[in-house]
Design an enzyme around this catalytic site. Structure first.
Site, PDB file in Angstrom:
ATOM      1  CD  GLU A  52     -23.987 -28.485   5.807  1.00  0.00           C
ATOM      2  OE1 GLU A  52     -22.770 -28.389   6.154  1.00  0.00           O
ATOM      3  OE2 GLU A  52     -24.494 -29.230   4.973  1.00  0.00           O
ATOM      4  CG  LEU A 204     -22.796 -40.033 -27.204  1.00  0.00           C
ATOM      5  CD1 LEU A 204     -21.512 -39.033 -27.365  1.00  0.00           C
ATOM      6  CD2 LEU A 204     -22.334 -41.538 -26.780  1.00  0.00           C
TER       7      LEU A 204
END
Length: 371
Positions: A52, A204
């Protein structure tokens, strides 16, 4: 355009921060005046300006008398950045359309109330369910201080994740593997058991363009991991080893000097205590956790009801060997009444594979439960 249509644009903005904002929520914001967007923004990463604030800065003087659309209630407390609700009031927007309350007990309802007391018109709950889904991980984390656990499985149609010799490359197709790499890019940590590391020696990592590698987390109660394992990669500080007092002190010291995070946890049924593990990972700021473990790890997480969401990839292949590795290890349940119930299950094709995704039914929804 309707409030709902504007909110969909807000959610599209919010998702741009996926995998980058932990332990903060995903938030997007629009400032709309006369049917036109005069300011927009999204929270890009923790410590940077909130959505915002960016939208209001872009709008400038045009924010006066405008409508602010935001998927999460503006905050009222100091964290890494100042509170946002006072800035919304200072900008003199006329109306705020908000998707959901902030589940954080320190904020919940306070931002909304401050806007109303300042004379703003506030509409709540626009696309609330969609807004809650976008921030499902944040909801659990901020309330329970534990990661949101996603279980990912790649299996044949007969429920096997590897042959009896441990061969699992590749059960699923290329498009499914790319999907998983995108998942890794969006989570804070990827977890496997030591059996997977010893058998497959995985990286990974998120091997996609612009991808961000998550923490690589290994459950290793006796610290059997090889010190040259590929999981350590070029940055051992992104590895977390979850072990117990059975782990070699000399090995712990050597790995610690390389920057590896080592969590010494209690044992439960000869394994690392998973609840204790999740609490420690939560304390480290791990908000979303992708479990890619073998049969034993999958069975333990499901058996202890620790899975929140799942992605099951089924390949159009058949192994047909009862000695092959199944999806879930352990003893399972004896009474059907104790079975794990799933909800919101969706099915779709990913390349040649079939993907089932959904959620595990739990006692309460952290996003909507009253506090």
């Amino acid at each position: 355009m309707t409030d709902e249509q504007w909110m969909r644009q807000v959610l599209h903005l919010a998702k741009k921060g996926r995998g980058r904002t932990s332990p903060n929520p995903l938030v997007g914001a629009l400032v709309v005046k006369g049917g036109n967007v005069v300011g927009q923004g999204y929270h890009a990463r923790a410590g940077e300006p909130h959505a915002e604030i960016l939208a209001l800065q872009q709008a400038g003087e045009k924010a006066r008398g405008a409508t602010l659309y935001i998927n999460l209630e503006p905050c009222t407390h100091y964290g890494r950045t100042p509170p946002c609700a006072p800035k919304v009031i200072e900008a003199q927007v006329r109306k705020a359309v908000i998707g959901m309350e902030d589940p954080n007990p320190f904020v919940r309802g306070k931002g909304i109330e401050s806007l109303r007391q300042a004379g703003l018109s506030v509409r709540m709950g626009v696309l609330e369910k969609e807004c809650q889904t976008v921030n499902e991980a944040f909801c659990k984390y901020i309330i329970k201080k534990q990661p949101f656990v996603i279980l990912k499985v790649a299996s044949t149609l007969d429920g096997k994740i590897a042959t009896q010799r441990g061969d699992s490359k590749w059960i699923t197709g290329e498009k499914s593997r790319r999907f998983v790499h995108r998942l890794r890019d969006q989570v804070d940590g990827v977890l496997v058991g030591i059996g997977t590391v010893l058998r497959d020696d995985p990286l990974l990592t998120a091997r996609i363009r612009g991808g961000r590698d998550p923490y690589r987390i290994v459950l290793d109660s006796r610290l059997r991991i090889q010190e040259g394992a590929r999981v350590f990669g070029e940055d051992p500080s992104r590895v977390i080893l979850c072990t117990t007092k059975e782990g070699s002190k000399d090995k712990i010291e050597r790995l610690g000097k390389r920057g590896v995070h080592i969590l010494i946890l209690d044992k439960k049924q000869q394994r690392v205590d998973l609840n204790a593990c999740l609490k420690r990972l939560g304390a480290m700021g791990i908000m979303t956790l992708l479990v890619e473990g073998g049969s034993g790890v999958n069975g333990s997480f499901l058996g202890e009801r620790l899975v929140d969401k799942f992605y099951f990839f089924f390949s159009p292949k058949w192994i047909g060997d009862q000695e092959a590795f199944g999806i879930f290890g352990g003893h399972g349940i004896k009474d059907l009444q104790e079975g794990v119930t799933l909800k919101d299950v969706r099915a779709r094709k990913v390349g040649e594979d079939f993907l089932l995704e959904g959620y595990v039914v739990k006692g309460s929804d952290p996003c909507s439960q009253g506090l």
